[in-house]
Design an enzyme around this catalytic site. Structure first.
Site, mmCIF file in Angstrom:
data_model
loop_
_atom_site.group_PDB
_atom_site.id
_atom_site.type_symbol
_atom_site.label_atom_id
_atom_site.label_comp_id
_atom_site.label_asym_id
_atom_site.label_seq_id
_atom_site.Cartn_x
_atom_site.Cartn_y
_atom_site.Cartn_z
ATOM 1 N N CYS A 1 -61.226 33.455 -35.121
ATOM 2 C CA CYS A 1 -60.123 34.348 -34.749
ATOM 3 C C CYS A 1 -60.286 35.712 -35.418
ATOM 4 O O CYS A 1 -59.862 36.736 -34.865
ATOM 5 C CB CYS A 1 -58.774 33.732 -35.088
ATOM 6 S SG CYS A 1 -58.551 33.332 -36.835
ATOM 7 N N HIS B 1 -54.395 32.885 -39.659
ATOM 8 C CA HIS B 1 -54.826 33.151 -38.283
ATOM 9 C C HIS B 1 -54.707 34.644 -37.989
ATOM 10 O O HIS B 1 -53.774 35.311 -38.435
ATOM 11 C CB HIS B 1 -53.947 32.349 -37.313
ATOM 12 C CG HIS B 1 -54.332 32.507 -35.879
ATOM 13 N ND1 HIS B 1 -55.578 32.177 -35.392
ATOM 14 C CD2 HIS B 1 -53.623 32.973 -34.803
ATOM 15 C CE1 HIS B 1 -55.628 32.422 -34.095
ATOM 16 N NE2 HIS B 1 -54.460 32.912 -33.716
#
EC number: 3.4.19.12
Length: 457
Positions: free
Chosen positions: A134, A388
């Site tokens: 990510c 994230h």
């Protein structure tokens, strides 16, 4: 007497006499002199480092006016290869204001840079997470929505002349071509960014597949690799020529550090190329962070400045300002702090505007330099090794989109401005007065016989 006892006595004897010798002949240490703070692979220079010495560094300074005054004392590195210029084989420093050094060669003409979208493009697709990627996906989405970069890559200019076996810019060109496969209005399907992932070790040797990395660090190494690609066909270029690459045309600018002697009031200016700004996350707004970045630091007591004009150590002030503003301004909030082997995150909200004037933070405060927001990268989590990353990007039709790996959704400016931003991407507004020029405090003289000086460290 047992063997173990004899060995123990021998060890005690050796330790005692070693300590006695050490006390009689102590090891004498002396302060280390370093050219920059220690960072991975020695690529980047930390700006406004509170631990950075300002007296004992080798350095040089630039003239303070078009009359090209004699050098005065300085205490920091300047007009140095910035992040993004490593790998071109040159560590030389130059002694002059960048306004006085015309490039020997133009790699990419400025007038060819297209800051606005030429056409309304289909919205970019999502990117499949290949396992803790990510950090990479969020950066790639920011870059895939940056108009001058995308339009250059879609033109295919780089790959036509590239002869590298493992070229990161060629891979980015292929990536953008997959994101925008045609000029229709239909969005392409989400795909795996395998081409970029396969180049992680080329981008930086310490990156590991399937390991979470810091998005800002990846971005800087990625742009650095693009710059290497731009220079691979050109050897022995001077600094001004290297900084006419398409990468520097898009992301590059200059900082100016000015040290002002409190006695004679004579300034010493030094310059450094930049590809982004890393600012503190201690205030409540972007304006607070920029004010802190340009805040003048007092050099006094044990940190006095040696003025070559006064020929002595004196109190002085040191200030960093933006000398030339980049076309694409990337701002990184320093949200992570490191203590030994642990990191912590500054998670508070920091406000940032949809548009703002960089002028008050430039070397010439009378300049007006407006920017508009085109991208926001967010980190959700408590450390660089967990959490994230996702991003918000402004598409070519003006609609804001959220890119969360392979999931893409519509967003709004209100939601975008309410994020816990880690990286901001701004585009310089296209006006007649906001061309990509050096600060107007100096006049560029187009002479080819300017004296250049190289200093090796």
């Amino acid at each position: 007497m047992s063997l173990a006892t004899l060995q123990g006595q021998s060890l005690d004897f050796a330790v005692k006499h070693s300590l006695d010798d050490l006390l009689k002949n102590p090891v004498r240490f002396r302060p280390a002199v370093v050219s920059s703070p220690s960072v991975p692979e020695g690529t980047y220079t930390v700006l406004n480092n509170p631990k950075q010495s300002t007296v004992s560094r080798k350095s040089f300074s630039a003239p303070t006016s078009p009359t090209r005054n004699k050098r005065s004392g300085s205490s920091s590195q300047e007009y140095k290869k910035s992040s993004g210029t490593r790998g071109d084989g040159a560590n030389d420093f130059v002694d002059e204001d960048p306004a006085f050094i015309p490039p020997a060669r133009i790699l990419f003409p400025e007038e060819k840079l297209s800051m606005e979208w030429d056409n309304i493009m289909p919205n970019a697709p999502g990117l499949v997470n290949l396992g803790n990627t990510c950090f990479m996906n969020s950066v790639l989405q920011l870059m895939t929505q940056t108009p001058p970069l995308v339009q250059y890559l879609l033109s295919g200019q780089h790959s036509l002349s590239c002869r590298m076996n493992a070229c990161v810019l060629c891979r980015m060109e292929q990536h953008v071509a997959r994101a925008y496969p045609n000029k229709g209005t239909k969005r392409a399907s989400a795909f795996k960014p395998s081409g970029i992932q396969s180049m992680l070790k080329v981008i930086s040797s310490h990156f590991r597949p399937y390991r979470q990395e810091d998005a800002h660090e990846f971005m800087r190494y990625l742009v650095d690799a693009w710059q290497k690609s731009c220079l691979q066909n050109h050897k022995n270029l001077d600094h001004p020529s290297r900084e006419t690459s398409v990468v520097h045309r898009i992301f590059g600018g200059y900082l100016r550090q000015q040290i002002l002697c409190s006695v004679c009031k004579k300034p010493s200016n030094t310059y450094q190329a930049l590809l982004d700004l890393s600012v503190d996350a201690k205030g409540s707004s972007l304006a607070d962070s920029l004010k802190h970045f340009v805040h003048a630091e007092k050099l006094t007591k044990q940190n006095k400045y040696r003025c070559e004009n006064c020929k002595q150590l004196v109190d002085a002030s040191k200030q960093m300002t933006i000398y030339r503003a980049p076309n694409i301004l990337t701002i990184h909030f320093k949200r992570f702090t490191f203590n030994g082997f642990q990191s912590s995150k500054i998670s508070k909200q920091i406000s940032y505007p949809e548009s703002f004037n960089l002028g008050p933070y430039m070397s010439d405060p009378n300049c007006s330099c407006w920017y508009e927001l085109i991208g926001v990268l967010v980190h959700a989590g408590g450390s660089t090794r967990s959490g994230h990353y996702y991003s918000f990007c402004k598409s070519s039709n003006g609609v804001w989109l959220k890119f969360d790996d392979d999931f893409v959704s519509n967003s709004s400016i209100d939601r975008v401005l309410n994020q816990q931003a880690y990286i901001l991407q701004y585009k310089r507004k296209s006006t007649s007065s906001s061309k990509h020029k050096l600060n107007t405090e100096n006049t560029v003289t187009k002479t080819s016989n300017k004296k250049r000086r190289k200093i090796s460290f």
